[in-house]
Motif scaffolding. Structure first.
Motif, PDB file in Angstrom:
ATOM      1  N   ALA A   1      36.455  45.352  49.371  1.00  5.16           N
ATOM      2  CA  ALA A   1      36.873  45.887  48.090  1.00  5.16           C
ATOM      3  C   ALA A   1      37.258  44.957  47.209  1.00  5.16           C
ATOM      4  O   ALA A   1      37.393  45.044  45.913  1.00  5.16           O
ATOM      5  CB  ALA A   1      37.800  47.091  48.215  1.00  5.16           C
ATOM      6  N   GLY A   2      37.160  43.386  47.517  1.00  5.21           N
ATOM      7  CA  GLY A   2      37.529  42.542  46.568  1.00  5.21           C
ATOM      8  C   GLY A   2      38.850  41.787  46.835  1.00  5.21           C
ATOM      9  O   GLY A   2      39.278  40.843  46.077  1.00  5.21           O
TER      10      GLY A   2
ATOM     11  N   SER B   1      38.233  49.939  46.574  1.00  2.00           N
ATOM     12  CA  SER B   1      37.485  49.183  45.195  1.00  2.00           C
ATOM     13  C   SER B   1      37.803  49.729  44.114  1.00  2.00           C
ATOM     14  O   SER B   1      38.263  49.282  43.092  1.00  2.00           O
ATOM     15  CB  SER B   1      36.238  49.093  45.663  1.00  2.00           C
TER      16      SER B   1
END
Length: 341
Positions: A129-130, A89
């Protein structure tokens, strides 16, 4: 189809080499934007992240009891899920600046010997983490693409990728892996071998970073004329006091003998299992070496002598795998068959 094209237009494509020693990220717009150690420094009491990457690596061996310096990757796979997610992240946010309308799509390279559980851990870490729309490619295949080998042709291409946690050998032909072998012996094992040698030969303890620096400066797989004599600092195991000893290239070559032999043996195993036609191609074309471990002085000469193959090290072995992952990500139609999920 329109929605997929719109998604690609709006998204931020990221290629990631999530390595035991270093993590590298590539973006379409800026190329390689992250190249940092896979290390995280944490508050031991609260778990709060204090530093990531190069800054955190300086903490190793120098932390008080209130701080932990963690390497969340081990042997090429995730050892600490939560810390790995936080590290990814952090690096993703560093790679992409400004606002984005959708989450980034990612192409991630993984070891060939990874299990389904370990694959799932990589995907889950990247998603938490996106990231979204995660593609995976095996590291030797990515290295072959990064080094411009003719992977689409009916020819045998032999690749040795030596990272921090694993050494992997693959025979690649027609955009696929015909045979692969791996061993969890690589750069980290070499560092540990140096530390063990210093304990046995000099009765002195040295830290992880010191051992790595010694390996980089005077480590070799074959005798190196005119190599410098290095003064190495550490702690005397008998008296407990600081101490300095002089170490030669011959000392460290002896220390690295076992891991170097293990890497040679994984190459020999791969060659033993290679079909005759592909073996003939490999004899003519030689073997590519990539990864940070391939920078060990004389390792290419040693393997060439023992296998009777031409061996060449990529022009920038530290980024070979990432460059190949990025190329496959940017041209998914051409490299569709190399993705494994």
């Amino acid at each position: 189809m329109f929605l997929r094209r719109l998604f690609r237009f709006l998204s931020k494509d990221i290629a990631m080499d999530l390595g035991t020693a270093n993590t590298l990220l590539y973006t379409r717009a800026h190329g390689i934007v992250v190249n940092e150690p896979s290390v995280v420094a944490l508050d031991a009491n609260t778990g709060k992240i204090l530093a990531v990457g190069a800054a955190a690596k300086e903490y190793i061996g120098r932390t008080p009891r209130s701080i932990r310096a963690v390497r969340p990757m081990k042997d090429g796979v995730i050892a600490d899920f939560d810390v790995t997610r936080a590290m990814i992240s952090y690096f993703v946010q560093k790679a992409i600046s400004g606002l984005r309308l959708v989450r980034p799509s990612m192409a991630v390279c993984i070891p060939t010997g990874i299990t389904q559980v370990e694959k799932r851990a990589v995907i889950d870490s990247a998603m938490l983490a996106g990231a979204v729309d995660i593609s995976m490619i095996e590291e030797p295949m990515a290295a072959a693409i990064g080094a411009d080998l003719p992977i689409h042709e009916p020819l045998g291409n032999l690749v040795l990728d030596i990272g921090g946690g694993t050494s992997e050998v693959a025979v690649i032909t027609l955009s696929g892996v015909a045979n692969s072998q791996s061993v969890r012996v690589a750069g980290d094992t070499m560092n540990l071998a140096v530390q063990r040698f210093m304990r046995d030969a000099f009765r002195m303890e040295v830290g992880d970073n010191t051992a790595e620096n010694v390996k980089k400066i005077i480590g070799a797989a074959v005798p190196m004329p005119n190599a410098p004599i290095l003064e190495v600092s550490g702690k005397d195991m008998v008296r407990g006091c600081p101490r300095v000893v002089k170490v030669t290239e011959a000392h460290i070559r002896e220390a690295l003998r076992e891991p170097v032999q293990a890497i040679l043996e994984v190459v020999l195993r791969a060659l033993e299992k290679t079909p005759p036609e592909l073996a003939a191609d490999i004899y003519r074309n030689g073997m590519l070496m990539a990864g940070g471990g391939s920078l060990l002085k004389g390792l290419d000469q040693y393997i060439s002598r023992e296998t009777r193959l031409k061996v060449f090290v990529d022009k920038d072995p530290l980024t070979t795998v990432l460059r190949g992952t990025a190329r496959a990500m940017l041209d998914r139609e051409t490299y569709r068959s190399v993705f494994i999920n």
